[in-house]
Motif scaffolding. Structure first.
Motif: not given
Lengths: 281, 639, 549
Positions: C64-65, C6, C44-46, B157, C59-62, C75, C1-2, C4, C49, A170, A182
């Motif tokens: 970012y959230g 950016l 905050i740039s990519e 990992k 995780p990048p998505a988190e 952002m 954790m695997d 991914r 982050l 979210v 992201e």
């Protein structure tokens, strides 16, 4: 150490629902002990998200209404599921959702709305909505966030409750909160592994198979003409249960039974999308 | 040798027969008559053992039962096997040798409830994603995860500790762990005394594997070996799971035995939550073996050399099953080369692409007088056939059952009608049987199943109705009235020696490095494996468009790429002592210098099995896909 | 954790700033790391982050959230220097819009900055440099008043000097606490009838006893210094004027409840308080007032980590603050379980407001009986009120519970043309001019159908556009809703829409019905206090003030 797993001894507790005495094992939620309380964000394979507030009930002694999906039963608790107050709350929640979100593919919601007399148009034609174009950025599935009620289920399924890929979360806040990768990256640039477990738990059809999306768009999607047959996946030896949804002898969707001890409703990209080879004729 | 993008396979809908070297469409009667006639001709000329059956690990239990029955009752041979030979036959052989039955010992739920999980030679995150979800449930709950793998895979990992061993040094590592457990006083004396035999010899045999020696041979730091030894021995519930990193070696069965030894040493088997679990690669490779589609076992793991077992089957089938083991797949290939085997019936298998050193396999199959292939696609193997019979896709076009890695038998149901022209496998087997003088008829898969479970005690309690009600049942299930525990071999913990039965033997094992030795000419070690969105030879998984798919690559670590002067996406030539292929380079930081990786998912573009080695395990016959010696060369610049 | 990650890489400046800020590799370092990136380059740039995600395994998505949850983070690239101009309640009635128009720099319209006594307020933030208020300092209105208790050191001691603090009675409370033992401290606080000053007025002694009694360890202490209720600035005044008192009182609370680690969560818009508290913690640590064997008490160990919020009102909610500290989105958790059972990182946690803790020092130095003699029998001690709006001498005032609102307003210079007082903040309610003889106690406020809340006394005289003021309240809740639950996420939007129609007279009588329906579902069914109270002020304006909208 025991050779056999002897399990945890469980107590039983009593409480009252709508005047009726009920006995449940300790740890049960109000929702699990009651039949047919409407809910959108509760998922039978997920931790309660507590977000939609459709399942609110009255608990004696509580200042506010209580989410039945997450609230555990306590001994002697007195619960009322159908009062003027719960109906008002449910009507308002459904009206608010309906006024902001496209619920046209949400199963059962129109029935619940009729039950409590919900009228989302009350907020007028200028009411803000989450309407936006559907995201079609890959061949396997579509994200139509006009239909998203922000129930968190897809995020939880993608995250540490099941898939552990964490491709979505979210983002934003308040009415601008939304499900996103992201920097809103397209799925092929994200951590998505196309397991489709988010689609499996989506309660509104915001997430759907490309096949379903296309068929809905060209008017050939017909659930009444579909069969659902549960079989076993042909990839690898884990033995995942697949439910094949078939229309006109064409596989149009793949789900997995949530009560399967193998999958708990989850699949990988091969199970979810790898059926095409049998239909290449 | 160029790379080309393959079109997805399309379904076979018409029988084909070979005339003047060319496959042409034929009627069903013509094709079936020809198929049967060819079998009769060859068996009459060379005896029953001129016939071989390649049964299908993707088909139902019912099909496999009928297929092995066809070999044994119609032809009179035990020459029946399936592609389990290419993957987990060593697991079955090892487990059966020690415990009497060749299945994983625990259930998936027990994985979630374990305190420690060891994944050895297994990239479950990509190859068995839903199994790995059970592992992660345990990890999130607080269980420790150890991964033993030459590569830092996505599975590694997630591990608390990753033991990066040199390819082919599994036995030294396992033996060093054992020695450390013994020397630290952590061996489970209660269990060893009660449930095992041969401990003293075993203990003596691992004595040479001190931590420093093991570190030198395996490349795993001594303190990590010690840590895993102590963690595994001390855990209340430990699970050991492995995949093809253990089995696809020339000594795969020994590798499996080396892991089983560790469980015996510590009592991590035969209890809820503690066990040994090979993760099976094909949807019904477990069931295929359970159904007797292997050369040494009748349905229900009954020994083909046991006269009592044979008598029961002979009585039911009106057959005379040969009292000796048949040839396994590897031996059958050898028999083809010798000319002892002249006809094969291949059901849903693709040995022309799945076997190591596949050019060699194709050559051997081309020697045959009569090849019948029954498949849903015109695979590379089918292209070699004399008769091709279009079949149905078991998992969605037929009724029946599959058996998964936790020994759970589950219902398979017909969800779609097969394309016009394709016919059910069992129906085809019956057609051929009738043409060969056996009036076989089955009205339903359930009828086959009921016949089978009358003969197999471990399946007896599994009626279709019960399988549906209970969401599948794990074997053994001898009675319709009850269910057995979810784990195997609890008997070994019994106080009463009679109920305990045959003790589980320790195995004394010797280190045997990969056959394909590294040399100045072939200095890199190539190992193979799977990727998440693809499957085996890609015949099935090539059918859908995956956003993740990148095709075949040669994965190298950054250091090796630098040494070779190659960059990401550059096409290079990969050669072994057997052949050469061209593939693009992919840089993977999870590899270490000297180790390269390829899949085998895209044989029509890059046929990796042209360079893998056919050195096989003497017990189980599985080839050493996991360790080839290669060299990598830049391609000459294109003008 | 695997995970991914950016492909983007951080700039050297970003990387150095992030690396320097990290004091660990856990998820709880996420918010400090995001601050470091945003502080260094203004956004905050990519790449930044991504670097944070790699360092912390997030995780990048988190990430970012989380980053997009906070309004102080950008952002998108923006000018290095931005001016946050407060357009919230107190500033709105004191010329905020004119101040916005007067800026030459890049302007961010900000919710309440918590410096309402100097309205209209503006805070200039420059990447790589720091922050400063653009208004002159003003002294404490009651400074030198011998009756001051909570504020007695504010403006008197040097806020950077531990010795000055000790010379002014500092650390005598902790000395007494160590002599009393944890049980004894809890007994004193309980018997003093101290109630929380953050707005909920929960008995502090009961909260402490409940935490102390939890068998699991560790226990955590969180000092909630995220005061963000519009019109509230009392905690800032305490923190800026008497920062060592915050450290000492947290140490006492930790001793009583068995915590070895405390977090001081301060809102991101308080640069001066942040700097003074950081200094106080560092000095206290250097001098052995934090760490092991504090003040010679063998085995007593406690330390404090300071955390900056990043622009989210909701993070003042006692469970949202946990999520924020842990590096997740600052969304409130469902209760039960309550913080005393499962709080920060899932462990028993006690959360206290700054002013509440300041009272503890008084209780331990003068005794519970003397403490009780101030105030009323049910509301003991004194209370800080944040007087602002259209009044002569805005500022923080300390009066004993039981003083009337009229007395308080007179103290602040009086209001000749009083229209209304917003008591308790945006989540509070309005009082009419004829109600200002209300004694300021918890119980009197409750029986008058209102609340003291966080001590906001926002004065509106005849010049104020009440409709516009109400719209700002509605806008505030719309902006600050975390978005987690439907009643609040959509309800606050619909409330603002309906109110807008009413104020602009474009609606009909149905809009009032809508407002009441929306208000009721937000109160009944929202997860947390934000949604539950988002309709309070507007309802009271209609029902109590008789505002004809």
């Amino acid at each position: 150490m025991t050779i056999v797993d002897i399990g945890l001894p469980r107590r039983l507790i009593e409480f009252t629902v709508d005047g009726e005495q009920i006995t449940v094992p300790e740890g049960a939620t109000i929702l699990s002990a009651c039949k047919d309380i409407p809910t959108l964000c509760y998922g039978d394979t997920l931790e309660p998200a507590n977000a939609c507030r459709v399942c609110m009930v009255e608990v004696e002694g509580s200042r506010t209404l209580v989410p039945s999906c997450s609230r555990k039963v306590e001994p002697g608790m007195v619960v009322r599921t159908d009062t003027e107050r719960t109906r008002h709350s449910r009507r308002m929640v459904l009206e608010l959702l309906g006024s902001a979100t496209d619920l046209s593919t949400t199963p059962r919601v129109s029935e619940w709305m009729a039950e409590v007399g919900a009228d989302p148009s009350r907020f007028g034609p200028d009411a803000a909505t989450v309407s936006q174009p559907a995201l079609v950025d890959n061949p396997l599935y579509v994200r139509d966030y006009s239909k998203c009620i922000l129930c968190y289920k897809c995020v939880d399924a993608c995250g540490d409750q099941w898939q552990n890929s964490f491709a979505i979360a979210v983002a934003g806040r308040g009415f601008d909160a939304h499900i996103s990768t992201e920097f809103s990256a397209p799925l092929p640039d994200s951590a998505c592994v196309y397991c489709g477990n988010c689609i499996e738990v989506c309660p509104t059809g915001a997430l759907s198979f490309r096949r379903e999306f296309d068929k809905r768009a060209d008017g050939t999607w017909d659930e009444s003409a579909q069969t659902a047959t549960t079989t076993v996946c042909t990839f690898c030896g884990v033995g995942c249960n697949l439910t094949l949804h078939v229309q006109d002898n064409e596989i149009v969707k793949v789900t997995s039974p949530h009560d399967s001890t193998v999958t708990h409703g989850n699949l990988c990209i091969k199970g979810r999308f790898g059926w095409q080879h049998v239909q290449n004729t | 040798m160029g790379r080309r993008k393959r079109e997805p396979y399309v379904r076979l809908t018409q029988p084909l027969v070979r005339d003047s070297g060319v496959l042409r469409p034929a009627s069903w009667d013509e094709a079936l008559d020809r198929a049967a006639e060819g079998f009769r001709r060859n068996v009459e000329a060379g005896g029953p053992n001129a016939f071989g059956m390649f049964s299908c690990a993707r088909a139902t239990n019912e099909m496999n039962y009928v297929a092995q029955k066809f070999a044994r009752a119609v032809i009179g041979t035990n020459n029946v096997d399936s592609c389990n030979r290419t993957c987990h036959a060593p697991s079955v052989a090892g487990l059966a040798k020690v415990f009497g039955s060749g299945g994983g010992t625990s259930s998936y739920q027990e994985i979630e409830d374990a305190d420690l999980i060891v994944l050895w030679g297994s990239n479950a995150r990509e190859a068995h994603p839903i199994f790995f979800q059970h592992v992660l449930k345990a990890v999130h709950r607080g269980a420790r995860l150890y991964v033993v793998d030459p590569r830092q895979t996505s599975t590694a990992k997630w591990a608390h500790r990753w033991l990066r061993l040199t390819v082919g040094t599994d036995i030294p590592l396992a033996n060093a762990i054992a020695r450390e457990i013994i020397h630290s006083g952590l061996a489970n004396r209660s269990f060893i005394e009660r449930g095992t035999e041969g401990f003293e010899e075993y203990a003596a045999s691992v004595e040479e594997w001190t931590l420093p020696v093991a570190e030198q041979v395996t490349g795993v730091p001594a303190d990590l070996i010690r840590e895993l030894a102590h963690a595994y021995a001390r855990a209340d519930r430990a699970q050991m799971s492995w995949t093809l990193g253990i089995t696809e070696h020339h000594n795969g069965t020994d590798n499996v035995l080396s892991l089983i030894n560790l469980s015996l040493l510590t009592g991590q088997v035969g209890r809820y939550g503690a066990g040994l679990n090979p993760l099976r690669g094909q949807n019904n490779v477990q069931g295929g073996g359970d159904m007797g589609a292997i050369p040494d076992r009748l349905p229900g793991f009954q020994d083909v050399e046991d006269p009592e077992a044979r008598a029961a089957f002979d009585a039911a089938w009106g057959s005379q099953i040969p009292p000796y083991k048949g040839w396994n797949l590897t031996q059958m290939l050898e028999a083809m080369e010798r000319g002892d085997m002249t006809t094969v019936y291949v059901i849903g298998e693709n040995p022309a692409q799945s076997e190591a050193d596949c050019e060699h396999t194709i050559k051997r199959m081309s020697n045959l007088d009569h090849v019948v292939v029954q498949d849903i696609f015109l695979t590379k193997t089918a292209q070699l056939a004399h008769v091709v019979l279009p079949a149905t896709a078991a998992w969605c076009e037929t009724d029946g059952t599959f058996t998964n890695s936790e020994r759970r038998v589950q219902r398979v149901r017909k969800a779609v009608a097969p394309p016009d022209g394709a016919r059910d496998d069992i129906e085809l087997l019956c057609e051929l049987a009738r043409r060969l003088g056996h009036d076989w008829r089955y009205d339903s898969a359930e009828q086959v199943w009921d016949e089978m479970r009358a003969l197999s005690p471990m399946h007896r309690g599994m009626s279709y109705a019960r399988l549906a009600d209970l969401g599948g049942i794990q074997w053994p299930c001898p009675s319709e009235e009850s269910l057995e525990p979810t784990y195997l071999h609890a008997r070994l913990w019994e106080a009463d020696p009679v109920r305990r039965g045959r003790p589980a033997p320790f195995s004394v094992l010797r280190h045997s490095p990969p056959v394909d030795e590294l040399s100045a000419e072939f200095p890199l070690r190539l190992t193979t494996g799977r990727r998440l969105d693809s499957y085996n030879t890609g015949v099935q998984s090539g059918g859908f468009s995956s956003p993740l798919r990148r095709g075949e690559t040669l994965d190298l670590c950054p250091e090796d790429a630098l040494d070779l002067g190659v960059v990401e996406d550059e096409l290079v030539q990969v050669s072994s002592r057997r052949g050469a292929v061209v593939a693009p380079v992919r840089i993977d930081e999870g590899l270490r210098p000297g180790l390269a990786f390829m899949t085998f998912h895209f044989p029509d573009e890059v046929d990796v099995n042209q360079i893998t080695i056919e050195a096989t395990d003497p017990v189980a016959g599985t080839a050493e896909y996991k360790a080839a010696a290669i060299r990598v060369d830049k391609l000459p610049a294109v003008r | 954790m695997d995970l991914r990650f950016l492909a983007a890489a951080p700039s050297t400046v970003e990387q150095a700033a992030i690396d320097a800020a990290l004091t660990g590799d856990g998820r709880d370092q996420l918010l400090p790391a995001l601050h470091a990136a945003n502080d260094a380059v203004g956004w905050i740039s990519e790449g930044a982050l991504n670097h944070i995600c790699r360092r912390l395994d997030v995780p990048p998505a988190e990430a970012y959230g989380v980053a997009t949850f906070y309004s102080l983070f950008s952002m998108e690239e923006r000018p290095r220097k931005v001016v946050h101009v407060c357009v919230d309640l107190a500033c709105k009635v004191n010329g905020a819009e004119a101040l916005v128009d007067a800026q030459s720099e890049f302007v961010v319209r900000s919710p309440c900055l918590g410096v309402c006594e100097r309205a209209p307020a503006a805070l200039a933030v420059e990447a790589g440099v720091g922050s400063e208020y653009l208004m002159p300092e003003i002294p404490l209105p009651q400074r030198g008043d011998p009756g001051l208790r909570l504020l007695r050191r504010v403006g008197v001691v040097d806020p950077r000097s531990l010795d000055d603090y000790r010379a002014a009675g500092g650390y005598s409370a902790l000395r007494n606490a160590l002599a009393l033992g944890p049980q004894g401290v809890i007994r004193e606080v309980t018997d003093a009838k101290l109630m929380g000053r953050g707005g909920a007025a929960f008995p502090t002694g009961r909260k402490w006893a409940a935490t102390a009694g939890q068998p699991e360890r560790p226990h955590y202490l969180v000092c909630n210094a995220d005061e963000s209720e519009p019109g509230t600035f009392k905690d800032r005044v305490l923190m800026e004027g008497d920062p060592f008192a915050v450290v000492e009182s947290m140490t006492v609370a930790a001793y009583a409840t068995g915590c070895t680690r405390g977090y001081l969560y301060i809102r991101g818009e308080y640069p001066k308080a942040f700097s003074l508290l950081s200094n106080a913690i560092e000095v206290a640590r250097e001098r052995g007032f934090l760490g092991r064997d504090i003040m010679g008490q063998a085995g007593f160990e406690f330390d404090i980590e300071i955390r900056r919020g990043a622009g989210a009102y909701i993070c003042g909610e006692e469970t949202a603050i946990f999520n924020s500290i842990e590096g997740f989105r600052g969304e409130p958790r469902s209760k039960p379980p309550f913080p005393v059972e499962k709080g920060l990182f899932g462990w028993p946690t006690v959360v206290n407001n700054v002013e509440t803790l300041a009272n503890v020092l008084l209780i331990l130095t003068e005794g519970c009986q003397a403490f009780q003699r101030i105030g009323t029998s049910q509301s003991t001690g004194s209370k800080l009120f944040c007087v602002s709006g259209t009044i002569g001498h805005p500022g923080v005032y300390e009066v004993p519970f039981g003083a009337t609102l009229r007395e308080l307003l007179d103290l602040a210079g009086g209001v000749p043309d009083l229209r209304a007082v917003l008591l308790g903040g945006a989540a509070g309610g309005f009082l009419r001019p004829d109600e200002i003889d209300l004694p300021l106690t918890m119980e009197d406020a409750r029986s008058a159908g209102t609340t003291l809340g966080s001590g906001v006394v926002l004065v509106l005289d005849g010049t104020v556009d009440v409709g516009g003021f109400l719209l700002r309240i509605a806008e505030f809740f719309r902006d600050e809703s975390c978005g987690q639950c439907v009643p609040c996420r959509i309800g606050t939007v619909r409330q603002e829409e309906a109110l807008h129609r009413i104020v602009r007279r474009t609606g009909d009588s149905q809009d009032l019905v809508l407002l009441r329906d929306i208000g009721r579902v937000m109160r009944d069914s929202s997860i947390c206090g934000l949604g539950q109270t988002a309709w309070n002020a507007i309802e009271s304006a209609i029902d109590r003030l008789g505002v004809r909208l």
